[in-house]
Structure formats: C-alpha cells, structure tokens
Design an enzyme around this catalytic site. Structure first.
Site, PDB file in Angstrom:
ATOM      1  CE1 TYR A   1      -6.858  -2.960  -4.314  1.00  0.00           C
ATOM      2  CE2 TYR A   1      -7.161  -4.342  -5.727  1.00  0.00           C
ATOM      3  CZ  TYR A   1      -7.495  -2.964  -5.621  1.00  0.00           C
ATOM      4  OH  TYR A   1      -6.708  -2.534  -6.626  1.00  0.00           O
TER       5      TYR A   1
ATOM      6  CG  ASN B   1      -3.237   7.181   1.044  1.00  0.00           C
ATOM      7  OD1 ASN B   1      -3.402   7.839  -0.170  1.00  0.00           O
ATOM      8  ND2 ASN B   1      -2.566   8.177   2.154  1.00  0.00           N
TER       9      ASN B   1
ATOM     10  CG  HIS C   1      -7.450   7.286  -6.203  1.00  0.00           C
ATOM     11  ND1 HIS C   1      -6.481   7.123  -6.456  1.00  0.00           N
ATOM     12  CD2 HIS C   1      -7.906   7.779  -7.402  1.00  0.00           C
ATOM     13  CE1 HIS C   1      -5.631   8.161  -7.516  1.00  0.00           C
ATOM     14  NE2 HIS C   1      -6.860   8.673  -7.974  1.00  0.00           N
TER      15      HIS C   1
ATOM     16  CB  CYS D   1     -22.866  -5.538  -6.310  1.00  0.00           C
ATOM     17  SG  CYS D   1     -23.543  -6.532  -7.812  1.00  0.00           S
TER      18      CYS D   1
ATOM     19  CB  CYS E   1     -24.076  -9.077  -5.902  1.00  0.00           C
ATOM     20  SG  CYS E   1     -25.585  -7.401  -5.553  1.00  0.00           S
TER      21      CYS E   1
ATOM     22  CB  SER F   1       5.160   9.512  -7.109  1.00  0.00           C
ATOM     23  OG  SER F   1       4.156   9.271  -7.810  1.00  0.00           O
TER      24      SER F   1
ATOM     25  CD  GLU G   1      12.039   9.968  -3.156  1.00  0.00           C
ATOM     26  OE1 GLU G   1      12.292   9.238  -3.163  1.00  0.00           O
ATOM     27  OE2 GLU G   1      10.734   9.869  -2.846  1.00  0.00           O
TER      28      GLU G   1
HETATM   29  N1  APR Z   1       5.925  11.780   3.897  1.00  0.00           N
HETATM   30  C1  APR Z   1       5.887  12.257   2.542  1.00  0.00           C
HETATM   31  N2  APR Z   1       5.936  11.431   1.571  1.00  0.00           N
HETATM   32  C2  APR Z   1       6.571  10.238   1.757  1.00  0.00           C
HETATM   33  C3  APR Z   1       6.753   9.335   2.388  1.00  0.00           C
HETATM   34  C4  APR Z   1       6.665   9.513   4.024  1.00  0.00           C
HETATM   35  N3  APR Z   1       7.183   9.883   4.711  1.00  0.00           N
HETATM   36  N4  APR Z   1       7.705   8.938   2.194  1.00  0.00           N
HETATM   37  C5  APR Z   1       7.209   7.982   0.586  1.00  0.00           C
HETATM   38  N5  APR Z   1       6.830   9.050   0.518  1.00  0.00           N
HETATM   39  C6  APR Z   1       7.019   9.469  -1.009  1.00  0.00           C
HETATM   40  C7  APR Z   1       7.409   9.485  -1.865  1.00  0.00           C
HETATM   41  O1  APR Z   1       8.239  10.274  -1.860  1.00  0.00           O
HETATM   42  C8  APR Z   1       6.527   9.343  -3.512  1.00  0.00           C
HETATM   43  O2  APR Z   1       6.691  11.102  -3.965  1.00  0.00           O
HETATM   44  O3  APR Z   1       5.395   8.980  -1.524  1.00  0.00           O
HETATM   45  C9  APR Z   1       4.531   9.544  -2.725  1.00  0.00           C
HETATM   46  C10 APR Z   1       4.167   8.741  -3.199  1.00  0.00           C
HETATM   47  O4  APR Z   1       4.338   7.945  -4.588  1.00  0.00           O
HETATM   48  P1  APR Z   1       3.343   7.183  -5.038  1.00  0.00           P
HETATM   49  O5  APR Z   1       3.588   5.579  -4.291  1.00  0.00           O
HETATM   50  O6  APR Z   1       3.260   6.892  -6.671  1.00  0.00           O
HETATM   51  O7  APR Z   1       1.725   6.984  -5.171  1.00  0.00           O
HETATM   52  P2  APR Z   1       0.734   8.378  -5.042  1.00  0.00           P
HETATM   53  O8  APR Z   1       1.295   8.881  -5.216  1.00  0.00           O
HETATM   54  O9  APR Z   1      -0.665   8.476  -3.956  1.00  0.00           O
HETATM   55  O10 APR Z   1       0.105   6.734  -6.769  1.00  0.00           O
HETATM   56  C11 APR Z   1      -1.349   8.247  -6.867  1.00  0.00           C
HETATM   57  O11 APR Z   1      -1.152   5.412  -7.725  1.00  0.00           O
HETATM   58  O12 APR Z   1      -1.058   3.466  -7.852  1.00  0.00           O
HETATM   59  C12 APR Z   1      -1.715   4.227  -7.868  1.00  0.00           C
HETATM   60  O13 APR Z   1      -4.369   4.589  -7.138  1.00  0.00           O
HETATM   61  C13 APR Z   1      -3.279   4.451  -6.869  1.00  0.00           C
HETATM   62  O14 APR Z   1      -3.550   6.483  -5.236  1.00  0.00           O
HETATM   63  C14 APR Z   1      -2.995   5.959  -6.014  1.00  0.00           C
HETATM   64  C15 APR Z   1      -2.158   6.526  -6.581  1.00  0.00           C
END
Ligand code: APR
Length: 307
Positions: free
Chosen positions: A135, A171, A188, A196, A219, A258, A283
């Site tokens: 982190y 995010n 998240h 703590c 703490c 995703s 995607e």
């Molecule tokens: N604009 C929009 N989407 C985008 C871009 C962009 N410029 N670049 C990439 N992406 C898309 C990808 O195609 C993908 O589908 O963003 C998505 C990111 O997916 P993940 O990496 O799986 O992220 P996310 O869905 O936010 O993950 C959810 O998983 O690991 C945990 O806690 C973590 O909050 C996170 C959660």
C-alpha cells in the site's frame, strides 16, 4: 505464479520505480501455501471464471455472454430528465488515463501480485510489513496522479444534478475529489486513510509510506494501524446507502470496471428491470449482457461528450 529474478526485470541503467522495488521484495517473500479466498455473500470477492454468476440480490443466474449486436451505443449526449436519479459506479479504468494501473488489464496489478498475499485479512495476519509495503507503493503511485477528463466530467455532472447523482467508486485513490466531486462513496475504502485493526477509533488521514527501516505504525490502544481498505473477504463500506441509491435510480452507469468483483458486479442486475443501464470502457465487462447500452471507449475520451 513467480516472476523472473529482479535482474531480468529491471535493466541495469533503469532506476527501479516504487512498484518495481516492491515487486522484487514481494517475489522474494511469496508464500506457496496461501489458501484460496472463498467468496462470501456480502464480502468482497472475485467471481471465479469470467462470468460472475453469483448475484447478491436476486440469485439470478446471469448469462454473461458477449455484448448483443446493437448494444454498442452510438455517441450522443445521455438524456437525463429532471426526474431522473443517476447512479454511477466507477472502477479502476476511470483512473487508468491518470497513470494508475488497473487490476486486471495487461499491466494490471493482479498480474504481478497475488491478491491473497497483499489484500486480505490473511495477508495482514501473516505479514503486515508486506501489506504496508504494497500500500505504500500504491500511495506513492497515486500521490503523483492527477484527474483526467473523465473525473472532471463526473464532477461537472454533480454540479448539474446535485443530490440526484450518486457517485460510488471502487477506486481507493482521491482523483474524483481532486476533480471537484463533493459526494463520493468509496465502497472499497481510501488509500490515503488508515485505521486501527483493534479499536473503534475512526479512520484518519494518512499519506505516510511505511517501508523499512520505518517501524509498523501502532495505535495508542496497542493495535496495529492498517490501510483503510476493504480487502477480499471483507464487507464493502456504506452498502446500505448504496442499496438505497440503487433502489432509487432510474439511470445506472458503470464506468471502467471489469464486472468480476462482487458485490459491485451485481449492481447492474439489481436495477436493470427498471433503470436504463449504460457501460463505458474500452472492453466488454464480464456482465456486459446486463447493460442496455455499451460505449466501448476510454472514459476520458467519451465522458466529456456524454454529459
Ligand atoms: N477508460 C475506461 N475503462 C478502462 C480504461 C479507460 N481508459 N482503461 C481500462 N479500462 C477498463 C478495462 O477494460 C477493465 O474492464 O477498466 C476495467 C478495469 O477492471 P479491473 O482492473 O478489474 O478493475 P475494477 O473492476 O475496478 O476492480 C474492482 O477489484 O481488485 C479489486 O478492490 C479492487 O476495486 C477493485 C475491484
């Protein structure tokens, strides 16, 4: 999966980035015997495979086939009437154009790190130093990031809709706030906060990097100070408020996520019978078939044109 030895990863002339430095340490301390995380109904978990079949709200067996023909939307401003309530769910893709890596993309964080090793209660119990190094690396990356046009477009939308907009992000960075968004639900957690692990002291602002030789933070109660992050197996923050907002929304929009991490991946299934559902990202997400419109574009390029 183990990664190549550091010498192969970093060419001699290249100054290792914070991420690379962490990756080296992580490789050397990888545990071969970490159990796989079991999905809990309310806890954060990643659906096995690509289809995200377990649905928090309805138990529907969603078929996550590819986007149906005709679903890919043509560019035009999204019409929002005075009676509409808009729920926006953002994911890592929204911050990708600001230089923060996603989790599952080509350079995604989970391609290089095992979730169980750095983002779970098990990891915290086993090796808090490693967790803090992970982190700290992410704090370093995020602290130099600046909002992109997608964040600004969403902040502008909040000015227009006020409390008819509910902005819920997965995010942990603060780019929505930096762009001017005032009401952001971080389901998240937040990267620049700690709390703590033992007492009920509220989470507090904390941008420190806890890397050796610095001691792990403690703490006053004797507990350990941990990142204010919802780890896999834990319950996301503000779920009750989120569900109320889902129940009230007439337009649901997911951007840059995703669609594989629950419970957020099931939000669209919860609202789709009565709300317009829109996806934005380059995607198809795993839950693509639950959306009525998909804009397969980068958020920073398209959002300023949609609102
Ligand atoms: N604009 C929009 N989407 C985008 C871009 C962009 N410029 N670049 C990439 N992406 C898309 C990808 O195609 C993908 O589908 O963003 C998505 C990111 O997916 P993940 O990496 O799986 O992220 P996310 O869905 O936010 O993950 C959810 O998983 O690991 C945990 O806690 C973590 O909050 C996170 C959660």
């Amino acid at each position: 999966m183990r990664f190549p030895a550091p010498r192969q990863q970093v060419p001699p002339a290249e100054k290792p980035t914070a991420a690379k430095q962490f990756e080296r340490k992580w490789n050397s301390r990888l545990s071969p015997s970490v159990p796989n995380l079991l999905p809990g109904v309310c806890g954060l978990y990643q659906a096995r495979g690509s289809t995200g079949k377990m649905c928090l709200f309805t138990n529907n067996q969603q078929s996550c086939a590819s986007v149906e023909s005709g679903c890919v939307a043509k560019l035009s401003e999204i019409s929002i009437s005075p009676s509409d309530r808009v729920f926006i769910l953002t994911g890592a893709g929204v911050s990708a154009e600001s230089g923060i890596p996603t989790f599952r993309g080509a350079d995604g964080l989970w391609r290089n790190y095992r979730i169980e090793e750095v983002a779970s209660p098990h990891a915290w119990a086993r090796d808090p130093q490693l967790v803090w190094e992970f982190y700290s690396m992410r704090r370093q990356v995020a602290s130099s990031a600046r909002p992109n046009p997608a964040h600004f477009a969403l902040a502008k939308l909040e000015q227009r809709l006020a409390d008819r907009l509910f902005l819920c992000t997965q995010n942990v960075d603060n780019l929505h706030e930096q762009a001017g968004s005032k009401n952001v639900i971080h389901m998240h957690g937040e990267l620049f906060k700690s709390r703590c692990d033992s007492c009920p002291r509220p989470p507090f602002d904390d941008a420190h990097l806890y890397e050796p030789p610095a001691e792990l933070p403690r703490c006053a109660c004797g507990g350990g100070i941990r990142p204010h992050i919802c780890w896999f197996g834990e319950v996301p923050f503000e779920l009750e408020r989120i569900i109320r907002a889902l129940d009230a929304c007439t337009i649901f929009m997911a951007i840059g996520t995703s669609g594989v991490v629950e419970p957020a991946a099931s939000f669209v299934a919860h609202v789709r019978a009565r709300a317009k559902t829109i996806y934005v990202g380059p995607e198809e997400p795993a839950n693509a078939s639950a959306f009525t419109q998909c804009y397969l574009e980068k958020a920073g390029e398209i959002l300023p044109q949609l609102f």
